[in-house]
Structure formats: C-alpha cells, structure tokens
Scaffold this motif. Structure first.
Motif: not given
Length: 356
Positions: A279-294, A338-345
């Motif tokens: 969960d903590q790792a996925c939150r970091r992935v989402i945060s980084q993804a949102m910054q990239d999208a912005k 799970a983290i690796s798969s989530f990052q890819h998706e």
C-alpha cells in the motif's frame, strides 16, 4: 516386586524404541494441591496399588525429596558472589525437569543417561534407584509389556508449573493427567501442625491465595484433569482416578502439534505486513504518476479521473494480495511482485491520458 516391574518396563520400552516396534506407553500423573492436602498419602497408595491392579509399573517422584532444602534459603550474594538470576527453588525446579527429561530420553530412545555434569542428577538418580527404575531386575519377567506410570508429587500451585511437565509429555508422546486435591485451608493447617516437620503456615496461606485450579475451558492441555475433595481419605482404587489414568495412557499427547490459532495469527500478521508494505509503495507510485501527468499539461478534470482510476487500480491489487492472488513475476516476494505489477499497470493508465 514393584521395582523389578518398573525396570522391566524401562528395558522393554528402550528395546521397542531402538527397533521401531511401536511406541512406549508411559504416563506422567501430577498430584497437585496445598501442603497437607493429602497428596503424598494418595501418591504412596497409588504406588502400591497400580502394580497390582491394573498391573502397571509405577514410580513415585516426590519434589520434597528431589529439591534440596537449601534451595528455599535466601540467596547469599556477597561482594565476590553476584546474586543468582533465579531464586534457588526456581532453579532447582528447572534442574529437576531437565533430569526428568534426561531420564525420559534414555527410557524412550536408548540415549545415555545424564551424568554428574547435569545439576541435581545425583539426587534424582538416587530417587530413581529407590523407585526401582535403575535397580537390577528382580525376576518379574511378565512386567516387560506393562505400561509405566510416573507419579509426580508436588504442590504445582501455578498452571505454568504443570504446563512445563505437560510440554515434556507432548514432546515424547506420553500420557499426561493431573489429580488436584482440593482441601479447605483450615483443614490443611490443622494437618500440617501434626507433622514432625511442618511447613510454615504463612507459606500455606500464601499458596492458598495464589493457587490456580485446572481450567479445562481455557486450557485444552488440562483436559485430563480431576479435582477431588480431600477433606476425607481418598481410596486408592477411586474409580474416577483409575478412569483418568487409563484415559491419559490410551490418549497420549501428540508431539510438535502446531497451534492452529497461533499459526493463523502469524499468517494474518505476515499478510497484513505485506499489504501495508504494498500500500505504501503503491501510494508513492501514484504520487509520482500524478506529478508526471501534471508535467504533461493534462487538464484538471482529466487529472481527477486519472487519480480515481489509479486509486481503484491500487485497491484491486491490494485485495488480490490479501487473497493471495498475486501474478507470478520474477519476484518471489508477493508484496514486491504486486508492486512491480501495479507500477506497470499504472504507467499504462497514465500513458492513456497523455495520449488523449
């Protein structure tokens, strides 16, 4: 003689263990209760009775004889002698259990008996000799197939004291039971005053306040327990006692049984830890993804949809991880996988919005 019967049982059980021909039938019976409750009288009566009917070999180990009196003296620490980590009586009880285990190991596996290096062994060995466990055979060849019951006579006023013996029974697949003699405090005090060497009354009063009765609802290991009123004399052929001893012998404790509740709790802790980590790792992935999208100048309304989609994706991955449905990747650890798969998706989702 009873001593020869006990020795013959020991020799037969050693041969069975060495040759793999069936398990030895040995039982440990605890006789528990306040001082002067009648434990020793009952123990001696059973010691006489069991070899006659139903024909079991029997030995009596009395803690009063096996724990030296000096074990109850205050520790004498001096400048050159630091205070011991355990009170003398606790240390002696531990050593006694070690001696008993050494004897059981020799009895059941043919291993050598402990030697003088084992604290308390000489005293324990002397008691075994008196009980016939180590004496020369006395010609009772018919005793070779008899079960052996070892009676342990002590107060055993804490459940933890009894549980230590139960652990030995479980480790070596022995029968285990406990007979608890319930006697009013005043009756015990009166009997104690008639003894040639009475126990200090404050000791009996303290034990009466602290004593822990068997609790079958709380402790499954105490299932073979019997509480008897000992205000009056208990006959040695008491039917309840004989049924208890028989049931314990016929249903020996099982060694190395896993505690299902503890095992499930451990699994739950591990699973919770893995989900939290993911969960903590996925939150970091989402945060980084949102910054990239912005940084790609995606519209605010699209950013909101992207965040909702990523969080929904995260929830699905975490639920799969809880259920053990993680995809097989090069990572053996479920959380890392799970983290690796989530990052890819997540990268695929972000790219979808960027390419709009």
């Amino acid at each position: 003689a009873a001593g020869g019967a006990a020795l013959a049982a020991v020799e037969q059980q050693q041969q069975q263990r060495r040759g793999g021909g069936g398990g030895a039938r040995v039982g440990l019976c605890l006789l528990c209760g306040l001082p002067a409750a009648g434990k020793s009288s009952l123990a001696r009566a059973l010691r006489r009775r069991l070899p006659q009917r139903p024909g079991w070999a029997c030995a009596l180990l009395a803690y009063d004889e096996l724990i030296p009196p000096e074990a109850f003296s205050p520790p004498g620490a001096g400048p050159q002698q630091p205070a011991p980590s355990l009170p003398g009586w606790k240390r002696s009880r531990r050593e006694l259990l070690q001696c008993l285990e050494g004897f059981l190991r020799a009895l059941l596996t043919g291993a050598p008996l402990p030697g003088p290096a084992q604290p308390g062994w000489e005293r324990f060995l002397g008691c075994c000799r008196r009980e016939g466990l180590l004496a020369a055979a006395e010609g009772d060849t018919g005793a070779a197939s008899r079960p052996l019951y070892i009676l342990l006579d002590d107060n055993f006023y804490y459940q933890s004291m009894r549980y230590e013996v139960y652990q030995l029974a479980r480790k070596y697949s022995l029968g285990f039971c406990q007979v608890f003699l319930e006697c009013p405090l005043e009756c015990c005090l009166q009997r104690n005053r008639l003894r040639s060497d009475p126990v200090p009354e404050q000791t009996i009063q303290l034990m009466a306040r602290k004593i822990e009765m068997p609790d079958l609802r709380k402790n499954a290991w105490e299932q073979h327990s019997l509480v008897l009123s000992s205000s009056d004399c208990i006959p040695e052929d008491n039917e309840q006692i004989m049924n208890l001893l028989t049931a314990a012998l016929e249903n020996p404790e099982r060694p190395n049984e896993e505690d299902t509740e503890q095992k499930e709790a451990a699994r739950a802790i591990c699973a919770t830890s893995a989900v939290h980590q993911a969960d903590q790792a996925c939150r970091r992935v989402i945060s980084q993804a949102m910054q990239d999208a912005k940084g790609k100048n995606i519209l605010p309304s699209e950013m909101k949809s992207l965040a909702e989609e990523l969080n929904k994706l995260k929830a699905e991955f975490l639920e799969d991880l809880r259920q053990g449905k993680t995809l097989k990747t090069q990572y053996s650890d479920p959380a890392t996988s799970a983290i690796s798969s989530f990052q890819h998706e997540a990268t695929n989702v972000v790219n979808k919005y960027i390419c709009k």
